[in-house]
Design an enzyme around this catalytic site. Structure first.
Site, PDB file in Angstrom:
ATOM      1  N   THR A 171       0.805  -1.223   0.000  1.00 31.74           N
ATOM      2  CA  THR A 171       0.000   0.000   0.000  1.00 31.74           C
ATOM      3  C   THR A 171       0.840   1.276   0.000  1.00 31.74           C
ATOM      4  O   THR A 171       0.289   2.367  -0.027  1.00 31.74           O
ATOM      5  CB  THR A 171      -0.929   0.020   1.224  1.00 31.74           C
ATOM      6  OG1 THR A 171      -0.148  -0.096   2.414  1.00 31.74           O
ATOM      7  CG2 THR A 171      -1.933  -1.113   1.161  1.00 31.74           C
ATOM      8  N   VAL A 212       5.873   3.137  -3.304  1.00 35.62           N
ATOM      9  CA  VAL A 212       6.562   2.225  -4.221  1.00 35.62           C
ATOM     10  C   VAL A 212       5.705   0.998  -4.485  1.00 35.62           C
ATOM     11  O   VAL A 212       5.660   0.475  -5.599  1.00 35.62           O
ATOM     12  CB  VAL A 212       7.940   1.829  -3.654  1.00 35.62           C
ATOM     13  CG1 VAL A 212       8.607   0.768  -4.512  1.00 35.62           C
ATOM     14  CG2 VAL A 212       8.840   3.055  -3.559  1.00 35.62           C
ATOM     15  N   GLY A 246      11.892  10.931  -3.255  1.00 32.77           N
ATOM     16  CA  GLY A 246      12.859  10.074  -2.596  1.00 32.77           C
ATOM     17  C   GLY A 246      12.724  10.108  -1.091  1.00 32.77           C
ATOM     18  O   GLY A 246      13.204   9.196  -0.399  1.00 32.77           O
ATOM     19  N   ASN A 285      12.931   7.564  -9.942  1.00 33.74           N
ATOM     20  CA  ASN A 285      13.345   6.932  -8.687  1.00 33.74           C
ATOM     21  C   ASN A 285      12.299   6.003  -8.097  1.00 33.74           C
ATOM     22  O   ASN A 285      12.621   5.209  -7.205  1.00 33.74           O
ATOM     23  CB  ASN A 285      13.731   7.995  -7.652  1.00 33.74           C
ATOM     24  CG  ASN A 285      12.657   9.039  -7.432  1.00 33.74           C
ATOM     25  OD1 ASN A 285      12.342   9.815  -8.337  1.00 33.74           O
ATOM     26  ND2 ASN A 285      12.088   9.072  -6.240  1.00 33.74           N
ATOM     27  N   LYS A 313      25.809   5.659   0.521  1.00 37.42           N
ATOM     28  CA  LYS A 313      25.125   4.581  -0.197  1.00 37.42           C
ATOM     29  C   LYS A 313      25.584   4.507  -1.649  1.00 37.42           C
ATOM     30  O   LYS A 313      25.868   3.425  -2.173  1.00 37.42           O
ATOM     31  CB  LYS A 313      23.604   4.794  -0.161  1.00 37.42           C
ATOM     32  CG  LYS A 313      22.950   4.518   1.176  1.00 37.42           C
ATOM     33  CD  LYS A 313      21.471   4.893   1.112  1.00 37.42           C
ATOM     34  CE  LYS A 313      20.807   4.794   2.470  1.00 37.42           C
ATOM     35  NZ  LYS A 313      19.401   5.251   2.426  1.00 37.42           N
ATOM     36  N   GLN A 332      18.252  15.230  -6.552  1.00 39.79           N
ATOM     37  CA  GLN A 332      17.279  14.222  -6.160  1.00 39.79           C
ATOM     38  C   GLN A 332      15.887  14.783  -5.958  1.00 39.79           C
ATOM     39  O   GLN A 332      15.684  15.804  -5.290  1.00 39.79           O
ATOM     40  CB  GLN A 332      17.754  13.521  -4.884  1.00 39.79           C
ATOM     41  CG  GLN A 332      19.012  12.717  -5.118  1.00 39.79           C
ATOM     42  CD  GLN A 332      19.521  12.017  -3.877  1.00 39.79           C
ATOM     43  OE1 GLN A 332      20.712  12.016  -3.621  1.00 39.79           O
ATOM     44  NE2 GLN A 332      18.631  11.411  -3.103  1.00 39.79           N
ATOM     45  N   ARG A 367      19.100  17.942  -3.000  1.00 36.89           N
ATOM     46  CA  ARG A 367      17.655  17.817  -3.188  1.00 36.89           C
ATOM     47  C   ARG A 367      17.166  19.017  -3.993  1.00 36.89           C
ATOM     48  O   ARG A 367      17.520  20.161  -3.715  1.00 36.89           O
ATOM     49  CB  ARG A 367      16.955  17.776  -1.825  1.00 36.89           C
ATOM     50  CG  ARG A 367      15.509  17.326  -1.880  1.00 36.89           C
ATOM     51  CD  ARG A 367      15.377  15.842  -2.124  1.00 36.89           C
ATOM     52  NE  ARG A 367      15.784  15.036  -0.989  1.00 36.89           N
ATOM     53  CZ  ARG A 367      15.710  13.711  -0.944  1.00 36.89           C
ATOM     54  NH1 ARG A 367      15.228  13.038  -1.991  1.00 36.89           N
ATOM     55  NH2 ARG A 367      16.120  13.032   0.104  1.00 36.89           N
ATOM     56  N   HIS A 379      15.234  11.269 -10.284  1.00 35.94           N
ATOM     57  CA  HIS A 379      16.549  11.754  -9.879  1.00 35.94           C
ATOM     58  C   HIS A 379      17.406  12.015 -11.115  1.00 35.94           C
ATOM     59  O   HIS A 379      17.315  11.294 -12.119  1.00 35.94           O
ATOM     60  CB  HIS A 379      17.274  10.718  -9.014  1.00 35.94           C
ATOM     61  CG  HIS A 379      16.664  10.502  -7.665  1.00 35.94           C
ATOM     62  ND1 HIS A 379      15.740  11.345  -7.097  1.00 35.94           N
ATOM     63  CD2 HIS A 379      16.887   9.521  -6.735  1.00 35.94           C
ATOM     64  CE1 HIS A 379      15.401  10.896  -5.902  1.00 35.94           C
ATOM     65  NE2 HIS A 379      16.091   9.795  -5.661  1.00 35.94           N
ATOM     66  N   ARG A 404      21.784  -4.322   2.274  1.00 35.93           N
ATOM     67  CA  ARG A 404      22.537  -4.014   1.052  1.00 35.93           C
ATOM     68  C   ARG A 404      24.031  -4.295   1.181  1.00 35.93           C
ATOM     69  O   ARG A 404      24.655  -4.751   0.230  1.00 35.93           O
ATOM     70  CB  ARG A 404      22.316  -2.553   0.650  1.00 35.93           C
ATOM     71  CG  ARG A 404      20.934  -2.289   0.074  1.00 35.93           C
ATOM     72  CD  ARG A 404      20.714  -0.812  -0.159  1.00 35.93           C
ATOM     73  NE  ARG A 404      19.358  -0.554  -0.624  1.00 35.93           N
ATOM     74  CZ  ARG A 404      18.696   0.575  -0.407  1.00 35.93           C
ATOM     75  NH1 ARG A 404      19.267   1.551   0.276  1.00 35.93           N
ATOM     76  NH2 ARG A 404      17.466   0.720  -0.857  1.00 35.93           N
ATOM     77  N   CYS A 418      17.764   4.211  -4.642  1.00 37.59           N
ATOM     78  CA  CYS A 418      17.243   4.813  -5.870  1.00 37.59           C
ATOM     79  C   CYS A 418      18.258   5.722  -6.563  1.00 37.59           C
ATOM     80  O   CYS A 418      18.270   5.810  -7.795  1.00 37.59           O
ATOM     81  CB  CYS A 418      15.954   5.580  -5.583  1.00 37.59           C
ATOM     82  SG  CYS A 418      16.102   6.836  -4.287  1.00 37.59           S
TER      83      CYS A 418
END
Length: 361
Positions: free
Chosen positions: A19, A22, A168, A335, A233, A164, A255, A262, A107, A137
Protein backbone atom coordinates in the site's frame (compact mmCIF):
# COMPACT_ATOMS: atom_id res chain seq x y z
CA UNK A 1 -7.19 -15.13 -3.91
CA UNK A 2 -7.25 -18.58 -5.46
CA UNK A 3 -4.83 -19.47 -8.22
CA UNK A 4 -6.75 -20.29 -11.40
CA UNK A 5 -5.91 -23.35 -13.45
CA UNK A 6 -3.93 -21.32 -15.96
CA UNK A 7 -1.56 -20.21 -13.21
CA UNK A 8 -1.08 -23.56 -11.50
CA UNK A 9 2.58 -24.39 -11.09
CA UNK A 10 3.72 -20.80 -11.33
CA UNK A 11 5.53 -19.25 -8.35
CA UNK A 12 3.56 -17.51 -5.62
CA UNK A 13 4.57 -13.89 -5.12
CA UNK A 14 4.09 -11.78 -2.00
CA UNK A 15 4.27 -7.98 -2.18
CA UNK A 16 5.06 -6.82 1.36
CA UNK A 17 4.36 -3.12 1.71
CA UNK A 18 1.82 -3.15 -1.10
CA UNK A 19 0.00 0.00 0.00
CA UNK A 20 3.03 2.33 0.02
CA UNK A 21 4.14 4.74 -2.70
CA UNK A 22 6.56 2.23 -4.22
CA UNK A 23 4.10 -0.61 -3.64
CA UNK A 24 1.49 1.11 -5.79
CA UNK A 25 4.03 1.47 -8.61
CA UNK A 26 4.94 -2.19 -8.12
CA UNK A 27 1.34 -3.26 -8.70
CA UNK A 28 1.27 -1.24 -11.93
CA UNK A 29 4.46 -2.93 -13.10
CA UNK A 30 3.13 -6.40 -12.25
CA UNK A 31 0.06 -5.59 -14.33
CA UNK A 32 2.15 -4.36 -17.26
CA UNK A 33 4.78 -7.12 -17.38
CA UNK A 34 4.35 -10.64 -18.68
CA UNK A 35 2.17 -12.59 -16.26
CA UNK A 36 4.58 -15.18 -14.86
CA UNK A 37 3.11 -15.43 -11.37
CA UNK A 38 0.58 -17.75 -9.82
CA UNK A 39 -1.00 -16.16 -6.75
CA UNK A 40 0.00 -12.59 -5.94
CA UNK A 41 -0.47 -11.95 -2.24
CA UNK A 42 -0.67 -8.34 -1.04
CA UNK A 43 0.67 -7.77 2.46
CA UNK A 44 0.87 -4.60 4.53
CA UNK A 45 0.58 -3.33 8.09
CA UNK A 46 -2.55 -4.00 10.12
CA UNK A 47 -3.99 -0.56 9.39
CA UNK A 48 -4.33 -1.48 5.69
CA UNK A 49 -5.97 -4.86 6.19
CA UNK A 50 -9.13 -5.28 4.14
CA UNK A 51 -8.25 -2.72 1.49
CA UNK A 52 -8.64 -4.00 -2.06
CA UNK A 53 -6.04 -3.12 -4.66
CA UNK A 54 -6.03 -3.83 -8.39
CA UNK A 55 -3.33 -6.05 -9.83
CA UNK A 56 -3.50 -7.91 -13.17
CA UNK A 57 -7.02 -6.58 -13.61
CA UNK A 58 -8.26 -8.23 -10.42
CA UNK A 59 -9.15 -6.85 -6.99
CA UNK A 60 -6.97 -8.40 -4.29
CA UNK A 61 -7.56 -7.92 -0.58
CA UNK A 62 -4.65 -6.79 1.56
CA UNK A 63 -3.71 -9.03 4.48
CA UNK A 64 -1.61 -8.23 7.54
CA UNK A 65 2.07 -9.08 7.73
CA UNK A 66 2.37 -12.26 9.76
CA UNK A 67 4.08 -15.62 9.63
CA UNK A 68 0.91 -17.17 8.25
CA UNK A 69 0.72 -14.60 5.44
CA UNK A 70 4.15 -15.79 4.27
CA UNK A 71 3.26 -19.48 4.17
CA UNK A 72 3.70 -21.03 0.72
CA UNK A 73 5.36 -17.95 -0.80
CA UNK A 74 8.10 -18.57 -3.37
CA UNK A 75 9.27 -14.98 -3.87
CA UNK A 76 8.62 -12.09 -1.47
CA UNK A 77 9.25 -8.49 -2.53
CA UNK A 78 9.69 -6.23 0.50
CA UNK A 79 9.16 -2.48 0.35
CA UNK A 80 9.08 -1.60 4.02
CA UNK A 81 11.22 0.40 6.50
CA UNK A 82 14.59 -1.05 7.41
CA UNK A 83 13.50 -2.21 10.85
CA UNK A 84 10.52 -4.11 9.42
CA UNK A 85 12.71 -5.77 6.79
CA UNK A 86 15.31 -6.70 9.42
CA UNK A 87 12.64 -8.56 11.39
CA UNK A 88 10.51 -10.11 8.66
CA UNK A 89 12.80 -10.80 5.67
CA UNK A 90 14.62 -13.60 7.57
CA UNK A 91 11.23 -15.03 8.57
CA UNK A 92 10.12 -15.19 4.94
CA UNK A 93 13.45 -16.72 3.91
CA UNK A 94 13.20 -19.32 6.67
CA UNK A 95 9.80 -20.31 5.27
CA UNK A 96 11.42 -20.98 1.89
CA UNK A 97 10.80 -17.73 0.05
CA UNK A 98 13.48 -15.88 -1.86
CA UNK A 99 13.28 -12.34 -0.51
CA UNK A 100 13.95 -9.33 -2.73
CA UNK A 101 14.35 -6.47 -0.29
CA UNK A 102 14.07 -2.81 -1.25
CA UNK A 103 15.13 -1.43 2.12
CA UNK A 104 18.65 -0.58 3.20
CA UNK A 105 18.75 -3.31 5.80
CA UNK A 106 20.84 -5.88 3.91
CA UNK A 107 22.54 -4.01 1.05
CA UNK A 108 26.03 -4.18 2.46
CA UNK A 109 25.72 -7.62 4.07
CA UNK A 110 28.47 -9.72 2.44
CA UNK A 111 26.09 -12.70 2.33
CA UNK A 112 23.38 -10.75 0.50
CA UNK A 113 23.87 -9.97 -3.22
CA UNK A 114 23.11 -6.44 -4.38
CA UNK A 115 21.65 -6.89 -7.84
CA UNK A 116 20.92 -4.82 -10.94
CA UNK A 117 19.78 -7.28 -13.62
CA UNK A 118 21.35 -5.35 -16.53
CA UNK A 119 24.72 -5.22 -14.71
CA UNK A 120 25.26 -8.27 -12.45
CA UNK A 121 22.38 -10.75 -12.89
CA UNK A 122 24.69 -13.67 -12.02
CA UNK A 123 24.94 -12.35 -8.45
CA UNK A 124 21.28 -13.19 -7.80
CA UNK A 125 22.00 -16.93 -7.84
CA UNK A 126 24.29 -16.85 -4.81
CA UNK A 127 22.10 -15.92 -1.84
CA UNK A 128 23.16 -17.85 1.27
CA UNK A 129 20.65 -16.00 3.46
CA UNK A 130 17.83 -16.38 0.95
CA UNK A 131 17.77 -12.59 0.52
CA UNK A 132 18.64 -10.37 -2.47
CA UNK A 133 19.00 -6.62 -1.91
CA UNK A 134 17.78 -3.87 -4.19
CA UNK A 135 20.07 -0.81 -4.40
CA UNK A 136 19.19 2.71 -3.36
CA UNK A 137 17.24 4.81 -5.87
CA UNK A 138 20.11 7.25 -6.43
CA UNK A 139 22.56 4.49 -7.29
CA UNK A 140 20.00 2.87 -9.58
CA UNK A 141 19.44 6.10 -11.47
CA UNK A 142 22.96 5.88 -12.94
CA UNK A 143 24.37 2.39 -12.48
CA UNK A 144 22.88 0.74 -15.59
CA UNK A 145 24.60 3.26 -17.88
CA UNK A 146 27.77 3.19 -15.81
CA UNK A 147 27.84 -0.61 -15.80
CA UNK A 148 27.69 -0.71 -19.60
CA UNK A 149 30.60 1.71 -19.88
CA UNK A 150 32.59 -0.14 -17.21
CA UNK A 151 32.22 -3.43 -19.10
CA UNK A 152 33.92 -1.85 -22.13
CA UNK A 153 36.40 0.62 -20.66
CA UNK A 154 37.10 -0.48 -17.05
CA UNK A 155 36.06 2.13 -14.48
CA UNK A 156 38.78 3.44 -12.16
CA UNK A 157 37.31 6.58 -10.54
CA UNK A 158 33.85 8.11 -10.12
CA UNK A 159 32.74 11.63 -9.17
CA UNK A 160 28.98 12.18 -8.94
CA UNK A 161 26.58 14.96 -8.02
CA UNK A 162 22.93 14.04 -7.61
CA UNK A 163 19.85 16.23 -8.07
CA UNK A 164 17.28 14.22 -6.16
CA UNK A 165 13.51 14.46 -6.42
CA UNK A 166 11.47 15.02 -3.27
CA UNK A 167 9.61 11.70 -3.70
CA UNK A 168 12.86 10.07 -2.60
CA UNK A 169 11.81 11.23 0.88
CA UNK A 170 8.42 9.52 0.52
CA UNK A 171 4.96 10.99 0.43
CA UNK A 172 5.92 13.52 3.09
CA UNK A 173 8.52 14.92 0.70
CA UNK A 174 6.02 15.34 -2.12
CA UNK A 175 3.41 16.90 0.18
CA UNK A 176 6.01 19.32 1.54
CA UNK A 177 7.03 20.52 -1.93
CA UNK A 178 3.45 20.97 -3.10
CA UNK A 179 2.54 22.85 0.09
CA UNK A 180 5.54 25.15 -0.23
CA UNK A 181 4.88 25.78 -3.91
CA UNK A 182 1.37 26.95 -3.05
CA UNK A 183 2.89 29.44 -0.60
CA UNK A 184 5.38 30.93 -3.07
CA UNK A 185 3.38 30.78 -6.32
CA UNK A 186 2.51 34.16 -7.80
CA UNK A 187 4.81 36.05 -5.45
CA UNK A 188 8.11 37.89 -5.82
CA UNK A 189 9.77 35.57 -3.32
CA UNK A 190 13.27 34.34 -4.00
CA UNK A 191 14.74 37.79 -4.50
CA UNK A 192 15.90 38.65 -0.96
CA UNK A 193 17.86 36.74 1.68
CA UNK A 194 15.58 34.57 3.79
CA UNK A 195 12.30 35.57 2.13
CA UNK A 196 11.42 32.02 1.09
CA UNK A 197 12.27 30.68 4.53
CA UNK A 198 10.07 33.27 6.21
CA UNK A 199 7.15 32.41 3.90
CA UNK A 200 7.55 28.71 4.50
CA UNK A 201 8.24 29.02 8.22
CA UNK A 202 9.37 25.99 10.15
CA UNK A 203 7.31 23.62 8.00
CA UNK A 204 10.18 22.15 5.99
CA UNK A 205 8.93 18.57 6.29
CA UNK A 206 11.67 15.95 5.88
CA UNK A 207 14.13 18.54 4.56
CA UNK A 208 16.45 20.82 6.55
CA UNK A 209 15.68 23.85 4.36
CA UNK A 210 12.84 25.01 2.10
CA UNK A 211 12.85 23.02 -1.14
CA UNK A 212 10.56 25.28 -3.20
CA UNK A 213 12.53 27.90 -5.17
CA UNK A 214 15.66 26.34 -3.71
CA UNK A 215 18.18 23.52 -3.87
CA UNK A 216 19.27 21.79 -0.69
CA UNK A 217 22.77 20.25 -0.65
CA UNK A 218 21.78 17.47 1.69
CA UNK A 219 19.96 14.13 1.51
CA UNK A 220 19.91 11.46 4.17
CA UNK A 221 21.36 11.52 7.66
CA UNK A 222 24.73 12.64 9.00
CA UNK A 223 27.67 10.27 8.76
CA UNK A 224 31.31 10.59 9.75
CA UNK A 225 33.34 13.61 8.58
CA UNK A 226 30.32 15.48 7.22
CA UNK A 227 29.21 12.93 4.62
CA UNK A 228 25.54 12.02 4.33
CA UNK A 229 24.04 8.53 4.35
CA UNK A 230 22.82 9.01 0.75
CA UNK A 231 26.33 9.86 -0.39
CA UNK A 232 27.79 6.83 1.35
CA UNK A 233 25.13 4.58 -0.20
CA UNK A 234 26.08 5.66 -3.72
CA UNK A 235 29.76 5.02 -2.97
CA UNK A 236 29.37 1.67 -1.21
CA UNK A 237 26.67 0.28 -3.50
CA UNK A 238 28.45 1.23 -6.74
CA UNK A 239 31.56 -0.57 -5.50
CA UNK A 240 29.60 -3.70 -4.61
CA UNK A 241 27.48 -3.88 -7.78
CA UNK A 242 30.45 -3.34 -10.10
CA UNK A 243 32.74 -5.63 -8.12
CA UNK A 244 35.25 -2.82 -7.51
CA UNK A 245 35.72 -2.71 -3.72
CA UNK A 246 38.51 -0.11 -3.85
CA UNK A 247 36.96 2.19 -6.48
CA UNK A 248 37.58 5.88 -5.56
CA UNK A 249 34.14 7.51 -5.40
CA UNK A 250 33.20 11.09 -4.44
CA UNK A 251 29.52 12.00 -4.17
CA UNK A 252 27.52 15.14 -3.33
CA UNK A 253 23.76 14.67 -2.99
CA UNK A 254 21.43 17.60 -3.57
CA UNK A 255 17.66 17.82 -3.19
CA UNK A 256 15.82 19.79 -5.90
CA UNK A 257 12.18 20.91 -6.35
CA UNK A 258 11.22 18.02 -8.63
CA UNK A 259 8.48 15.58 -7.66
CA UNK A 260 9.81 12.36 -9.20
CA UNK A 261 13.00 11.41 -11.11
CA UNK A 262 16.55 11.75 -9.88
CA UNK A 263 19.24 13.31 -12.06
CA UNK A 264 23.01 13.00 -11.75
CA UNK A 265 26.13 14.47 -13.27
CA UNK A 266 28.76 11.78 -13.66
CA UNK A 267 32.51 12.18 -14.12
CA UNK A 268 33.89 8.70 -14.81
CA UNK A 269 37.57 7.90 -15.34
CA UNK A 270 38.51 4.67 -17.09
CA UNK A 271 41.56 2.46 -17.50
CA UNK A 272 42.41 3.71 -20.99
CA UNK A 273 41.57 6.45 -23.43
CA UNK A 274 37.91 6.75 -24.37
CA UNK A 275 36.08 8.23 -27.33
CA UNK A 276 32.67 9.83 -27.38
CA UNK A 277 31.65 7.87 -30.47
CA UNK A 278 32.37 4.53 -28.78
CA UNK A 279 30.67 5.63 -25.57
CA UNK A 280 27.58 6.70 -27.50
CA UNK A 281 27.53 3.38 -29.36
CA UNK A 282 27.66 1.48 -26.05
CA UNK A 283 24.96 3.58 -24.44
CA UNK A 284 22.68 3.47 -27.49
CA UNK A 285 22.65 -0.34 -27.43
CA UNK A 286 22.76 -0.99 -23.68
CA UNK A 287 19.62 -2.66 -22.25
CA UNK A 288 17.69 -0.30 -20.00
CA UNK A 289 19.34 2.86 -21.38
CA UNK A 290 18.01 5.59 -23.66
CA UNK A 291 20.61 7.85 -25.28
CA UNK A 292 19.01 11.28 -25.71
CA UNK A 293 21.84 13.56 -26.66
CA UNK A 294 21.64 16.37 -29.21
CA UNK A 295 22.35 19.66 -27.41
CA UNK A 296 22.28 21.60 -30.70
CA UNK A 297 18.60 20.66 -30.97
CA UNK A 298 17.98 21.22 -27.26
CA UNK A 299 17.76 17.48 -26.63
CA UNK A 300 19.10 16.11 -23.36
CA UNK A 301 17.45 14.28 -20.47
CA UNK A 302 15.38 16.10 -17.89
CA UNK A 303 13.09 14.75 -15.17
CA UNK A 304 10.11 16.02 -17.18
CA UNK A 305 11.10 13.57 -19.95
CA UNK A 306 12.09 10.59 -17.83
CA UNK A 307 9.34 10.55 -15.19
CA UNK A 308 7.03 7.55 -15.50
CA UNK A 309 9.41 5.69 -17.81
CA UNK A 310 11.60 2.68 -17.11
CA UNK A 311 15.02 3.36 -18.68
CA UNK A 312 17.97 5.39 -17.54
CA UNK A 313 18.14 8.41 -19.83
CA UNK A 314 21.64 9.60 -20.75
CA UNK A 315 22.81 12.78 -22.47
CA UNK A 316 25.51 15.46 -22.49
CA UNK A 317 28.08 12.78 -23.31
CA UNK A 318 31.48 14.47 -23.52
CA UNK A 319 35.10 13.52 -23.12
CA UNK A 320 36.70 15.43 -20.27
CA UNK A 321 38.61 18.48 -21.49
CA UNK A 322 41.74 17.69 -19.49
CA UNK A 323 41.69 13.89 -19.29
CA UNK A 324 41.38 11.62 -22.36
CA UNK A 325 40.41 8.70 -20.11
CA UNK A 326 37.35 10.42 -18.61
CA UNK A 327 33.76 10.93 -19.70
CA UNK A 328 31.16 13.44 -18.51
CA UNK A 329 27.49 12.40 -18.54
CA UNK A 330 24.10 13.65 -17.39
CA UNK A 331 21.62 10.93 -16.45
CA UNK A 332 17.99 10.82 -15.31
CA UNK A 333 16.01 7.92 -13.88
CA UNK A 334 12.56 7.66 -12.33
CA UNK A 335 13.35 6.93 -8.69
CA UNK A 336 10.04 5.12 -8.11
CA UNK A 337 10.33 2.88 -11.18
CA UNK A 338 13.87 1.73 -12.08
CA UNK A 339 15.05 3.40 -8.90
CA UNK A 340 12.88 1.13 -6.80
CA UNK A 341 9.86 -0.91 -7.91
CA UNK A 342 11.04 -1.89 -11.40
CA UNK A 343 14.45 -3.17 -10.34
CA UNK A 344 12.81 -5.15 -7.54
CA UNK A 345 10.37 -6.69 -10.02
CA UNK A 346 13.19 -7.49 -12.47
CA UNK A 347 15.13 -9.31 -9.74
CA UNK A 348 12.00 -11.23 -8.76
CA UNK A 349 11.51 -12.22 -12.40
CA UNK A 350 15.10 -13.52 -12.54
CA UNK A 351 14.41 -15.67 -9.50
CA UNK A 352 11.09 -16.89 -10.90
CA UNK A 353 12.79 -17.95 -14.13
CA UNK A 354 15.41 -19.81 -12.11
CA UNK A 355 12.77 -21.57 -9.99
CA UNK A 356 10.70 -22.53 -13.01
CA UNK A 357 13.79 -23.70 -14.86
CA UNK A 358 14.65 -26.22 -12.19
CA UNK A 359 11.05 -27.12 -11.39
CA UNK A 360 11.39 -25.61 -7.96
CA UNK A 361 7.86 -24.35 -7.36
Amino acid sequence: MAVDAGRTGRPTLAVVGATGAVGSVMLQILSQHADIWGEIRLIASSRSVGRKLAVRGEEVEVVALSEEALDGVDVAMFDVPDEVAERWAPVAAAKGAVVVDNSGAFRMDPEVPLVVPEVNPHAARRRPRGIIANPNCTTLSMIVALGALHAEFGLRELVVSSYQAVSGAGRAGVETLRRQLSLVAGTELGTHPGDVRRAVGDDTGPFPEPVALNVVPWAGSLREDGWSSEEMKVRDESRKILGLPALPVAVTCVRVPVVTTHSLTVHARFESEVTVDKAREILATAPGVVLFDDPAAGEFPTPADAVGTDPTWVGRVRRALDDPTALELFVCGDNLRKGSALNTAQIAELVAAELMGRGGV
